[in-house]
Scaffold this active site. Structure first.
Site, PDB file in Angstrom:
ATOM      1  N   GLU A 155       0.829  -1.216   0.000  1.00  0.00           N
ATOM      2  CA  GLU A 155       0.000   0.000   0.000  1.00  0.00           C
ATOM      3  C   GLU A 155       0.867   1.271   0.000  1.00  0.00           C
ATOM      4  OE1 GLU A 155      -2.802  -0.584   3.215  1.00  0.00           O
ATOM      5  OE2 GLU A 155      -3.474  -2.480   2.374  1.00  0.00           O
ATOM      6  N   ASN A 158       2.701  -4.783  -3.310  1.00  0.00           N
ATOM      7  CA  ASN A 158       1.313  -5.219  -3.094  1.00  0.00           C
ATOM      8  C   ASN A 158       0.437  -4.002  -2.828  1.00  0.00           C
ATOM      9  OD1 ASN A 158      -0.368  -7.620  -2.627  1.00  0.00           O
ATOM     10  ND2 ASN A 158      -0.528  -6.906  -0.503  1.00  0.00           N
ATOM     11  N   HIS A 200      -9.676  -6.414  -2.921  1.00  0.00           N
ATOM     12  CA  HIS A 200     -10.801  -6.299  -1.985  1.00  0.00           C
ATOM     13  C   HIS A 200     -11.921  -5.661  -2.802  1.00  0.00           C
ATOM     14  CE1 HIS A 200      -8.521  -7.561   1.452  1.00  0.00           C
ATOM     15  NE2 HIS A 200      -7.569  -6.681   1.184  1.00  0.00           N
ATOM     16  N   GLU A 216      -5.337 -10.766  -1.868  1.00  0.00           N
ATOM     17  CA  GLU A 216      -6.214 -10.585  -0.703  1.00  0.00           C
ATOM     18  C   GLU A 216      -7.680 -10.594  -1.134  1.00  0.00           C
ATOM     19  OE1 GLU A 216      -5.058  -7.216   1.738  1.00  0.00           O
ATOM     20  OE2 GLU A 216      -2.920  -7.624   1.486  1.00  0.00           O
ATOM     21  N   ASP A 245     -11.422 -10.681  -1.714  1.00  0.00           N
ATOM     22  CA  ASP A 245     -12.749 -10.873  -1.115  1.00  0.00           C
ATOM     23  C   ASP A 245     -13.712  -9.961  -1.860  1.00  0.00           C
ATOM     24  OD1 ASP A 245     -12.020  -8.421   0.128  1.00  0.00           O
ATOM     25  OD2 ASP A 245     -11.700  -9.368   2.087  1.00  0.00           O
TER      26      ASP A 245
END
Ligand code: 9MR
Length: 560
Positions: free
Chosen positions: A368, A410, A446, A475, A477
């Site tokens: 990030e 990432n 996400h 990650e 979802d």
């Protein structure tokens, strides 16, 4: 006639004279004509003993007493015999044991069948050339028992039964404590079989019933099961799974995990072991957990995570080395200069990467670091105190410490096109131009119910591949508004499907990791109020449509 040629008359006279003069007539001793051994045959299991008796007989069949019996037998691979005729069975087979008296012998066939003899103190039976091992603990059987082991015949067919691994153990009397049964598997399991998930099944009536996975010794090729009685057992292949299909494709299907839960929640552990071949620590390799004081590290949870992954034959990813969140207060409250903070970062990265060298296949080195508005590098404690080159240094130190680990940048909200994705590409270009060792880009993914399109996912993956970099969804979802109807889960499944299809279609995309397993433990509801149900398994760990879609797409064209 020479002096040496005596006449026959003289010889006869000499013999008569000497016999009567020097040797008394002996008591006639009965000649042994045969040796009778009883019992006439002996059948034992390894470890069991039996006593043979040899009786010398004269020609008339009368017992001849006072003779010495010599026992002999095979070389000892089947049975041994003592000087007093006690036979001890060693291994399955047949052997002739002989009793010899005055050059006469009697022989008995000793047959040693598969199985073993165990006393109340417990013990181990190894049968069928090591294909079957039964370990009975002390006190598990009430009296010494002869166990037989034979290949199970006529067992009901089951497509998940691994050929040549079915055996029947007799008697089927229950043990008062679990025994351990080990069945050896051969070269049977194909590429798609998740070997750590092989398990033992017991035939109950005409139904094969699986025992819980106890463990697989991959070196000795043994599947372990806890069994409560004799009976018919065989090795079962795991059911079709994400993991089995991913394995066949050399693809990584991963999940973010909490090692404490992994070690204590059997249902969680079962899903993880069955479905995933890659794991990442959701929290325990972050600075606040790993490095709570400047002078001390807390490696225990990270070590536990690694140990569990190794035991399950899974890839372990590392998350995270350079991030602005979940930092310890000694760090956030400290006052740092570029030099002192660089030293802190260097020491942390070198210590952590060295600790897990060879065990972490890829690290999220920088997490990030891009500003949400696409303006470039995000201002954080690292990038303002040190400068944007904190990112460069992090990659360089990680590479130097573990040259084999793949190093990833990432971030989130870079899965489709946009200003932030443009900033990502600019940063990647800058790092590569500067010779910084970066191997891949992680797309957190996400996602909401309105994600980028398949073409947009493809387009960004292609940009990364064109930079000669790997990519992964790290990650994943998909959060669903709580108020939505059940059909929203089908829509969610489609989005999961789009992501995995995009990755499968791009050769440089190495895998997909979901950020957790079950909605029960997802981070989403605590951050996005009114949203949840973001993962492929529901609150009760049941698979959702998203799981079914992932399974279908990963398994397309493959056999289970
Ligand atoms: O899922 C993680 C959650 O348990 C933590 O409380 C949170 C703290 O910031 O971090 C979550 O994981 C994040 C990951 O490390 C980086 N990308 C975003 C993830 C979700 O917030």
């Amino acid at each position: 006639m020479s002096s040496r040629q005596l006449s026959p008359i003289l010889v006869a006279a000499l013999i008569a004279c000497s016999g009567s003069a020097t040797t008394p007539t002996p008591t006639p001793t009965a000649t042994v004509a045969s040796v009778v051994v009883t019992p006439t045959s002996l059948t034992l299991v390894p470890g069991q003993g039996g006593t043979l008796t040899a009786t010398p007989k004269d020609a008339a069949g009368a017992t001849v007493s006072g003779k010495t019996v010599t026992w002999s037998g095979d070389a000892g691979s089947v049975a041994t015999v003592s000087a007093s005729g006690v036979v001890t069975a060693v291994g399955a087979g047949s052997a002739n044991i002989s009793a010899t008296v005055d050059n006469k012998s009697g022989t008995v066939a000793v047959t040693v069948t598969e199985g073993g003899y165990i006393g109340t103190a417990g013990g181990t039976i190894t049968a069928m050339s090591g294909a079957v091992t039964l370990v009975i603990p002390s006190g598990a059987i009430g009296s010494s028992t002869v166990f037989g082991v034979e290949a199970a015949s006529g067992t009901p067919a089951n497509s998940r039964l691994l050929g040549g691994t079915t055996f029947t153990i007799t008697p089927s009397t229950a043990f008062s404590q679990d025994a351990t049964l080990r069945l050896r598997y051969g070269s049977g399991p194909g590429a798609g079989v998740v070997v750590p998930q092989l398990r033992i099944a017991r035939l109950v009536g005409t139904t094969w019933t699986e025992l819980a996975v106890v463990g697989v010794d991959q070196t000795a090729r043994l599947v372990n099961g806890a069994v409560t009685a004799g009976g018919t057992y065989g090795v079962f292949l795991p059911p079709p799974s994400l993991r089995g299909y991913a394995q066949q494709r050399s693809f990584k299907i991963g999940a973010a995990v909490d090692p404490t839960r992994w070690a204590t929640d059997a249902q969680y552990a079962a899903i993880l072991g069955a479905e995933f071949n890659s794991v990442v620590a959701e929290n325990v390799m972050k600075w606040d957990v790993l490095h709570p004081q400047q002078a001390s590290y807390n490696f225990a949870p990270g070590d536990q995570f690694i140990d569990l992954a190794v035991a399950q034959g899974m890839e372990a990813r590392g998350h995270v080395l350079l991030w602005h969140s979940q930092l310890p207060t000694w760090l956030t409250a400290g006052s740092w200069t570029r030099t002192t903070l660089l030293a802190v970062l260097k020491s942390h990265i070198e210590t952590v990467v060295a600790r897990y060298r060879g065990k972490i296949t890829s690290w999220d080195v920088a997490n990030e670091v891009l500003a949400d508005d696409g303006s470039g590098v995000r201002p954080t404690i690292w990038t303002t105190t040190i400068g944007p080159d904190a990112i460069d240094s992090a990659f360089a130190w990680a590479r130097r410490t573990d040259p084999d680990a793949k190093l990833y940048l990432n971030d989130y909200a870079i899965e489709g096109p946009g200003a932030k994705t443009d900033a990502l590409m600019a940063l990647v270009t800058r790092l590569q131009t500067a010779g910084i060792p970066i191997d891949g880009v992680g797309f957190q993914a996400h996602l909401t119910m309105t994600p980028p399109s398949r073409a947009q996912f493809d387009g960004v993956l292609a940009l990364i591949a064109a930079k000669n970099l790997d990519s992964r969804y790290t990650e994943l979802d998909v959060r669903v508004p709580d108020a939505s109807p059940a059909s929203a889960l089908d829509q969610q499944a489609t989005i999961y499907g789009t992501v995995i299809s995009a990755c499968l279609a791009q050769a440089r995309c190495r895998g997909v990791t979901t950020w957790g397993i079950t909605d029960k433990l997802s981070w989403i509801p605590s951050v996005f109020a009114g949203f949840g149900r973001a993962l492929p398994f529901d609150l009760n760990y049941a698979p959702k449509p998203a799981y079914t879609t992932l399974l279908a797409l990963l398994g397309a064209g493959l056999s289970p």
